[in-house]
Design an enzyme around this catalytic site. Structure first.
Site, PDB file in Angstrom:
ATOM      1  CG  ASP A  71       1.939   4.885   6.126  1.00 30.01           C
ATOM      2  OD1 ASP A  71       2.995   5.233   5.576  1.00 30.01           O
ATOM      3  OD2 ASP A  71       1.456   3.734   5.990  1.00 30.01           O
TER       4      ASP A  71
ATOM      5  CE  LYS B  42       4.793   1.998   6.101  1.00 32.81           C
ATOM      6  NZ  LYS B  42       3.650   2.285   5.202  1.00 32.81           N
TER       7      LYS B  42
ATOM      8  CG  ASP C 103      -2.571   1.601   8.460  1.00 27.27           C
ATOM      9  OD1 ASP C 103      -3.289   2.490   7.948  1.00 27.27           O
ATOM     10  OD2 ASP C 103      -1.474   1.257   7.982  1.00 27.27           O
TER      11      ASP C 103
ATOM     12  CE  LYS D  85       2.335   0.249  10.519  1.00 26.62           C
ATOM     13  NZ  LYS D  85       1.083   0.315   9.761  1.00 26.62           N
TER      14      LYS D  85
ATOM     15  CB  SER E 264      -0.913  -0.011   1.235  1.00 27.44           C
ATOM     16  OG  SER E 264      -0.167   0.060   2.426  1.00 27.44           O
TER      17      SER E 264
ATOM     18  CB  SER F 187       5.932   1.289  10.188  1.00 25.22           C
ATOM     19  OG  SER F 187       5.281   0.358   9.350  1.00 25.22           O
ATOM     20  CG  HIS F 188       6.286  -4.125   9.485  1.00 26.15           C
ATOM     21  ND1 HIS F 188       5.744  -5.375   9.388  1.00 26.15           N
ATOM     22  CD2 HIS F 188       5.212  -3.289   9.680  1.00 26.15           C
ATOM     23  CE1 HIS F 188       4.439  -5.314   9.526  1.00 26.15           C
ATOM     24  NE2 HIS F 188       4.089  -4.069   9.700  1.00 26.15           N
ATOM     25  NE  ARG F 189       6.253   0.139   3.437  1.00 26.43           N
ATOM     26  CZ  ARG F 189       6.103   1.118   2.553  1.00 26.43           C
ATOM     27  NH1 ARG F 189       7.073   2.003   2.390  1.00 26.43           N
ATOM     28  NH2 ARG F 189       4.999   1.250   1.844  1.00 26.43           N
ATOM     29  CB  SER F 190       3.000  -5.382   3.491  1.00 24.34           C
ATOM     30  OG  SER F 190       3.199  -4.650   2.303  1.00 24.34           O
TER      31      SER F 190
HETATM   32  C1  2PG Z   1       1.373   0.408   6.172  1.00 29.07           C
HETATM   33  C2  2PG Z   1       2.335  -0.648   5.739  1.00 29.07           C
HETATM   34  C3  2PG Z   1       2.983  -1.444   6.816  1.00 29.07           C
HETATM   35  P1  2PG Z   1       2.761  -1.368   3.281  1.00 29.07           P
HETATM   36  O1  2PG Z   1       0.472   0.801   5.424  1.00 29.07           O
HETATM   37  O2  2PG Z   1       1.498   0.979   7.249  1.00 29.07           O
HETATM   38  O3  2PG Z   1       2.113  -2.117   7.641  1.00 29.07           O
HETATM   39  O4  2PG Z   1       1.912  -1.409   4.652  1.00 29.07           O
HETATM   40  O5  2PG Z   1       4.151  -1.759   3.630  1.00 29.07           O
HETATM   41  O6  2PG Z   1       2.095  -2.343   2.374  1.00 29.07           O
HETATM   42  O7  2PG Z   1       2.695   0.032   2.771  1.00 29.07           O
HETATM   43 MG    MG Z   2      -0.025   2.530   6.954  1.00 20.22          MG
END
Ligand code: 2PG
Ligand code: MG
Length: 437
Positions: free
Chosen positions: A319, A344, A248, A395, A40, A371-374
């Site tokens: 975010d 991130k 989120d 997270k 995302s 934060s991590h990433r997915s």
């Molecule tokens: C978010 C992230 C991490 P993505 O939206 O916060 O959980 O998702 O890494 O897919 O952007």
């Molecule tokens: Mg997010």
């Protein structure tokens, strides 16, 4: 301490997509970093360079980014003679200059970030300190006492991270009532195991499959169904009142021209305007023990953010809105759009720019949420980052799947290490939002 060599290789992330790995060698050893990748993703993120060659990995290869490390960035960083122990910011600035674009699209944020992270590790080794201590120095964070973060674990997955009808992306459990990080992890793991039993009883064995971040993804669509499951699991596991909830929705993923489409994964449109969506959030905040709400509105919906923030009693995290970009943070501060920045590292593409954005957020009195990433790797850099910057919470997905657990395990190592060395350390607990201040 000079850097002797920098080598990049193409490896895999947790979704089986290629990512950049860098090995950076100095007289203190070889230091490795692997770069994560989002699903995302917002439009204001630094650009992850992909090959676009459909004959390999559906176009997702990163051989060009690796070449940019091996042929351009690496040789220039070595030639500069900059010392990671003292000059991490200058190394990052040199790479930004070499790239020359505003969004790192020329050489790739994935190429640049891998060197930046590996250089931070080399810097810590040269100073003979742990990475979190080194990063505390880079962030000028207070080190009179270390603060262990509340682990917000995403145990129910939706949105772009799973195949169920749920539009909201993440439902997280946050053990604010624990006494230590290790106890927090235990409570979350117990709640996760309990949740599995509840999901299985209600939706059958097939519903216990996992989404990208290790959470369950049962066939539910309304956020209340998810929150009821969490509340039941927390109570059954014996942690009622001591584990709170974070959400989120990642609403940019279901934002369309005509509004927010909560039916975006079902083929049956269910479109809400920002005011209606705000009303839904307010109902959820009234009914459930929610302490954090991230990206409730899309990345350009400043008005909706600012309006909601006027009377929002919880942590309101930006975010996609902020993209770990200091200029977006400044704009959001001026517009009173939120009260917390999601951090991130790969959204901005260097360690020191991410730290500068965090400092900007802190100076506005905000919180910072790491934060991590997915799409993750086993690289546990963000564990040290959250302790170093004293963010009070992070997270990293569910307490399951190696790439998620790597961060929590590293954090337990850090807590043990600090206690053994008799360094002052406390668990952020209920004051996670103000741990830094
Ligand atoms: C978010 C992230 C991490 P993505 O939206 O916060 O959980 O998702 O890494 O897919 O952007
Ligand atoms: Mg997010």
């Amino acid at each position: 301490m000079a850097i002797q060599s920098i080598r990049a290789s193409q490896r895999l992330d947790s979704r089986g997509k290629p990512t950049v790995q860098v090995d950076l060698k100095s007289s203190h050893g070889t230091f490795r970093a692997l770069v994560p990748s989002g699903a995302s993703k917002g439009d204001y993120e630094a650009v992850e360079l992909r090959d676009g060659d459909p004959s390999a990995f559906q176009g997702n290869g990163v051989t060009k980014a690796c070449d940019n490390v091996n042929r351009i960035l690496g040789p220039k960083v070595i030639e500069s003679g900059l010392d990671p122990a003292r000059d991490l910011k200058k190394i990052d600035e040199l790479m930004i200059r070499l790239d020359g674009s505003a969004d790192k699209s020329k050489l790739g944020a994935n190429a640049i970030l891998a060197i930046s992270m590996a250089a931070a590790r080399a810097g810590a080794a040269a100073q003979a300190v742990e990475l979190y201590e080194f990063l505390a120095g880079e962030g000028a964070s207070p080190v009179n006492e270390y603060v262990m973060p509340v682990p917000f674990m995403n145990v129910l997955n939706g949105g772009d991270h799973s195949g169920n009808p749920m539009a909201f992306q993440e439902f997280m459990i946050a053990p604010t009532g624990a006494a230590s990080f290790a106890e927090a992890v235990q409570w979350n793991a117990e709640t996760y195991a309990t949740l599995k039993g509840i999901v299985q009883d209600k939706y059958g064995m097939a519903a216990t499959g996992l989404g990208d971040e290790g959470g369950f993804a049962p066939p539910i669509g309304h956020p209340e169904e998810a929150l009821d499951l969490l509340v039941a699991a927390i109570a059954k596991a014996g942690h009622e009142g001591k584990i709170k909830i974070g959400i989120d929705p990642a609403s940019q993923s279901f934002f369309q021209k005509d509004g927010y489409n909560l039916g975006f994964k079902t083929g049956k449109p269910n479109i809400l305007d920002a005011a209606e969506l705000g009303e839904l959030y307010r109902q959820l905040l009234d009914k459930y023990p929610i302490v954090l709400l991230e990206d409730p509105f899309g990345q350009d919906d400043w008005d909706a953010f600012s309006k909601f923030n006027e009377s929002c009693g919880v942590e309101l995290v930006g975010d996609d809105l902020l993209a770990t970009n200091i200029n977006r943070v400044k704009e959001a501060v001026q517009k009173h759009a939120c009260n917390s920045m999601l951090l991130k590292v790969n959204q901005i593409g260097t360690v020191t720019e991410a730290i500068a954005a965090a400092q900007e957020a802190y100076s506005a009195g905000w919180s910072v949420f790491v934060s991590h990433r997915s799409g993750e790797t086993t690289d546990d850099f963000i564990a040290d980052l959250t302790v170093g910057l004293r963010t009070g919470h992070l997270k990293s997905g569910a307490p399951a799947r190696g790439e998620r657990v790597a961060k929590y395990n590293r954090l337990m190592d850090i807590e043990d290490d600090l206690q053994l060395r008799k360094v002052s350390v406390r668990y952020a607990g209920a004051s996670f939002r103000s741990a830094h201040h």
